[in-house]
Design a protein around this motif. Structure first.
Motif, PDB file in Angstrom:
ATOM      1  N   GLY A  89       5.215   3.172   6.648  1.00  0.00           N
ATOM      2  CA  GLY A  89       5.954   1.959   6.952  1.00  0.00           C
ATOM      3  C   GLY A  89       6.016   1.064   5.725  1.00  0.00           C
ATOM      4  N   CYS A  90       7.065   0.280   5.623  1.00  0.00           N
ATOM      5  CA  CYS A  90       7.216  -0.611   4.458  1.00  0.00           C
ATOM      6  C   CYS A  90       6.174  -1.719   4.430  1.00  0.00           C
ATOM      7  CB  CYS A  90       8.628  -1.195   4.431  1.00  0.00           C
ATOM      8  SG  CYS A  90       9.903  -0.012   3.953  1.00  0.00           S
ATOM      9  N   ASN A  91       5.446  -1.902   5.521  1.00  0.00           N
ATOM     10  CA  ASN A  91       4.330  -2.851   5.518  1.00  0.00           C
ATOM     11  C   ASN A  91       3.221  -2.416   4.562  1.00  0.00           C
ATOM     12  OD1 ASN A  91       4.211  -0.798   7.746  1.00  0.00           O
ATOM     13  ND2 ASN A  91       2.110  -1.537   7.945  1.00  0.00           N
ATOM     14  N   LYS A  92       3.244  -1.164   4.116  1.00  0.00           N
ATOM     15  CA  LYS A  92       2.209  -0.658   3.213  1.00  0.00           C
ATOM     16  C   LYS A  92       2.585  -0.808   1.735  1.00  0.00           C
ATOM     17  CE  LYS A  92       0.319   2.705   6.482  1.00  0.00           C
ATOM     18  NZ  LYS A  92      -0.069   4.117   6.681  1.00  0.00           N
ATOM     19  N   ILE A  93       3.757  -1.348   1.451  1.00  0.00           N
ATOM     20  CA  ILE A  93       4.157  -1.541   0.054  1.00  0.00           C
ATOM     21  C   ILE A  93       3.419  -2.752  -0.520  1.00  0.00           C
ATOM     22  CG2 ILE A  93       6.062  -2.022  -1.522  1.00  0.00           C
ATOM     23  CD1 ILE A  93       7.941  -0.644   0.442  1.00  0.00           C
TER      24      ILE A  93
END
Length: 222
Positions: free
Chosen positions: A152-156
């Motif tokens: 998920g882009c929350n991990k960028i």
């Protein structure tokens, strides 16, 4: 009434997509492949597209892949031999004991395609992952012919320091609680979920595309 004051989904979606574009561009500079999918449904379709019929599959422990329904979809497709060390039998509740699980984890190192997620990925295209036993990070680095990472882009994260902080302050503690509360055991893990850390900064040029990252425009996993 002002619009958008309580629902920020459009803004967050745009933010995720813009960060994913930067990350994917840098992944490709490091001889890795990258794709952006706006939803988990699109990500599942892309993942299945990337897995050839007949390829042997292995997996690492991943909440993200569970949330996508990857393993149910693969079972329904029925075209791949699949080693799944962390699968609990839905009918019997059987979960492989430690030594059986270790043997399966070793087998995944020889799979054609390894499926997993990561704890963090930087805007610069560096993948940062931490394990309790090291089987997942080992397979991400060497063994399988191809590694597909869904995140998920929350991990960028901005950089490696913030990626490590994310693991220490968020992913690690929540994962330790997951083992205790959801699985009713920790096998002595506790903070041992943070034993092995791998920082992957690209493929060798001769292995272009060995690692493929699918970034999803949703909050997924740990």
């Amino acid at each position: 009434m002002p619009m958008g004051d309580t629902d920020l989904s459009v803004e967050i979606k745009h933010f995720y997509e813009e960060r994913a574009k930067i990350c994917i561009e840098n992944l490709r500079e490091k001889y890795m492949d990258g794709h952006f999918c706006a939803t988990r449904e699109e990500a599942l379709a892309k993942l299945l597209e990337l897995i050839p019929d007949g390829a042997t599959l292995g997996r690492g422990d991943s909440v993200t892949l569970n949330q996508l329904g990857v393993f149910e979809a693969l079972q329904e497709r029925g075209t791949n031999e699949f080693t799944n060390p962390v699968r609990t039998d839905a009918k019997t509740g059987y979960n492989p004991p430690r030594e059986e699980r270790r043997a399966m984890q070793r087998k995944t190192l020889l799979s054609d395609v390894y499926l997993t997620s990561t704890n963090a990925i930087t805007l610069g295209g560096t993948i940062v992952s931490t394990d309790g036993s090291g089987n997942r990070v080992a397979a991400m680095m060497f063994g399988p012919k191809k590694v597909i990472i869904v995140a998920g882009c929350n991990k960028i994260c901005a950089d490696i320091d913030s990626a490590l902080a994310r693991i220490r302050d968020w992913a690690g503690p929540v994962n330790a609680l997951r083992h205790r509360l959801k699985h009713a055991k920790d096998e002595g893990l506790g903070w041992g979920v943070l034993r092995y850390t791998a920082i992957i900064d690209g493929n060798q040029p001769v292995e272009q595309g060995k690692i493929c990252v699918i970034l999803v425009g949703e909050q997924l996993g740990l």
